[in-house]
Structure formats: C-alpha cells, structure tokens
Design an enzyme around this catalytic site. Structure first.
Site: not given
Ligand code: NAD
Ligand code: UDP
Length: 311
Positions: A34-35, A89, A112, A143, A147
C-alpha cells in the site's frame, strides 16, 4: 532464527529486514505494497535468506517463525486517512492475526506502536506512564485508536495466553527510503527544497517534533526484541526537539536551496508538542540515539537528491 517482518517493504521495515539478514537470520517480508514498494527491498531479493510474500494482514496467515515484527500499517497522516476504515482494520485485525500466529507457533512478537498513542499530549516530554490525550472521533483516531487497541491486544494475549510480547512506541523517524510522495514533514521539506519549491509549513510552525534517524531506531527495535522479560511499552526516539518552522529553515540551509517558506492550514488534531522521555529505554537497554540530526538529515538529503535525479 526465522523472522517475519510485516510491513517489511516500507520505510522502516526495509531497513529492519536488511539489518536482520546482516545478523544472519532468515527473513520473511510480508507486505501488501500500500505504501511500501518493491524498490525498497530490491537489493535484498537475491539474498538466499530473504523471502517476500504479498499478503494483507487483515487476512490470517500461517507461517513457521520464531520472531514477528508487526509493522504493517500506513504511517503518514495522508495515507492513513485515505481509507480510515482500512487503517483501523490493519491495526486491529492485523494485531489479532499476528498474535494468533505468535500464540500458535510460540513466536515472540513486537508491535510497532507510536507516540500517537499520547495524542495531543498534556505532559511534556512524554513518558510511558502517561495515558495520553487522544480524540477518539477525530480524523487521526483511525490510526491513534487502532494502535492503542493493538497495544491492548498485545497485553491481553500476554496476560491471557502467555504470548511473549514487546511494545515499542516509535517517535518521528526519518531516513533514506521514505517515499517521495510519503507526505510526512521530513520527505516533504527535503523534496520541496531540492526541487526549488516552497516549503509548506502547516499552521504557524510553532508545533514541535523530535526526529530520530532510522538506523538508531532499528538498533532499538532489535535490542527490545532480544531483551528477555521486558514487555514495555517503551519509547524509542530522539529527544532533540525542534519547532517545524525551525526545521524548515534548517532543511533550506542544509540543501542550500532558494526555496521560500509558505504557511498552509494546520490539519485537525495536529499535536502541538512531542518529545520522547527515553529514560526507561536508557535504563533497561542502555539504548540511546547516536546519529546527530544534522548527519542523518545530510544522508537523507543525499538519498532524495539521487532518487530525484534518476526520476
Ligand atoms: P510505511 O508506510 O513506509 O510502512 C508501512 C508498510 O506497511 C508499507 O510497506 C505498507 O505497504 C505496509 N502495509 C500497510 N497496510 C498493510 C496491510 N494491511 N497488510 C500488509 N502490509 C501493509 O511507514 P513506516 O514509517 O515504515 O512505519 C512502519 C511502522 O512503524 C508502522 O506500523 C508505523 O505506524 C510505525 N511508526 C512509524 C513512525 C515513523 O516515524 N516512521 C512513527 C511511529 C510509528
Ligand atoms: N507538516 C508541515 N508541512 C508538511 C508536512 C507536515 O508543516 O508538509 C507538519 C505537520 O502539521 C506536523 C509535523 O509537520 O505538525 C509533523 O508531521 P508528519 O506528518 O511528519 O507527522 P506527525 O508527527 O504529525 O504524525
């Protein structure tokens, strides 16, 4: 060990997969893209210890693994608000499915979580004792509340079923492999500065954040996963706090850009201040961030400059 990383093709997940392979583990990267992107993990595909599965964690899956890092969830406000029902979800059903798997195969699981569980905090800096100040019906709640429920599920599976859980609360993390269109402030400002566009400061820019470089974060994640007898939750972040306006000026300075700053409306429920209190993780793991913000930003700027030059 065989280690599952959900969201492994995302920004943080791809760095984590790389680190775990370097440590000699087998890594299964699960992602629905997705992202995340295949580009983020392209360099890992030839590695014999690396496996990629396209799967959505809102659906169950059975795998034989020793560790689960549960990162799947869009993290940027524009992406998690694009389909808020899907976001919640992903957090809630994803946590249930991954905890069910952990229970069945007796894997240790790390969730996370996020500083967003503190909402728009009335305690500063935020420590893990603080229960938070979250709007349960606002645009960020898909969100934040997702979480928070994921944390609840972790602790309930732990108490009820003895699942070996870890909870980390990640504060704003940045670095190479953030998507150009990610929408979060670090990538937005750097891309705008490199392209000579105006930097879009939301509100008056007086709100604060504290930015942690991804390598430091990954070190803390692995440290937390491999610490026995400590579920957390624990804050992981860099206490170096800055206002968003100062941050915009800093990016302009570091890129040598001629961009100007423009002010745009502040999104709803945007937290006014955020800074991690990292006393607990310092004490329990001896972890603290090592990469200076200037060093981390220069690496990130170099990454985006190279990426934009290729596009
Ligand atoms: P990101 O968006 O780059 O990575 C999220 C990944 O999850 C993506 O590869 C996306 O395709 C995948 N994904 C989303 N929904 C999915 C689903 N239903 N099934 C399978 N895959 C799915 O974001 P990130 O910054 O790498 O964040 C990673 C984790 O760390 C997340 O859980 C985020 O909430 C947490 N987080 C990140 C930060 C930050 O500052 N980067 C801060 C707090 C928490
Ligand atoms: N922000 C901004 N301009 C942008 C993107 C974000 O001023 O182009 C602000 C945003 O309003 C927030 C802060 O920067 O106050 C951090 O936003 P981000 O989306 O990176 O993460 P958040 O910490 O809000 O989840």
């Amino acid at each position: 060990m065989r280690i599952l990383v959900t969201g492994g093709a995302g920004f943080i997940g791809s760095h984590l997969c790389e680190r775990l392979l370097r440590d000699g583990h087998e890594v299964i990267c699960l992602d629905n893209f997705f992202t995340g992107s295949k580009g983020n993990i392209a360099g890992l595909l030839p590695h014999p210890g690396f496996e990629l599965i396209r799967h959505d964690i809102t659906e169950p899956i059975l795998l034989e693994v020793d560790r689960i890092y549960n990162l799947a969830c869009p993290a940027s406000p524009i992406h998690y608000q694009y389909n808020p029902v899907k976001t919640i979800k992903t957090s809630v059903m994803g946590a249930i499915h991954m905890l069910g798997l952990a229970k069945r195969v007796r894997a240790r699981i790390l969730q996370a979580s996020t500083s967003e569980v503190y909402g728009d905090p009335q305690v500063h800096p935020q420590n893990e004792e603080y229960w938070g100040h979250v709007n349960p019906i606002g645009v960020r709640s898909c969100y934040d509340e997702g979480k928070r429920v994921a944390e609840t599920l972790m602790m309930d599976y732990h108490r009820q079923n003895g699942v070996d859980v870890r909870i980390i609360r990640i504060f704003n993390t940045y670095g190479p492999r953030m998507a150009v269109n990610d929408g979060r402030v670090v990538s937005n400002f750097i891309v705008q500065a490199l392209q000579g566009e105006d930097l879009t400061v939301y509100g008056d820019g007086g709100q604060t954040r504290s930015f942690c470089y991804v390598d430091d974060l990954v070190e803390g994640m692995v440290g937390m996963m491999e610490t026995d007898g400590f579920t957390g939750p624990v804050n992981l972040g860099n206490p170096a706090e800055t206002t968003i306006l100062e941050f915009a000026r800093r990016i302009i300075g570091l890129t040598g850009s001629r961009s100007q700053i423009v002010f745009k409306p502040l999104p709803a429920d945007d937290p006014k201040q955020r800074q991690p209190d990292i006393s607990l993780v310092r004490q329990r793991l001896g972890w603290e961030p090592r990469v200076e913000v200037e060093t981390g930003l220069k690496r990130t700027i170099d990454y985006f400059a190279a990426k934009l030059a290729r596009e």
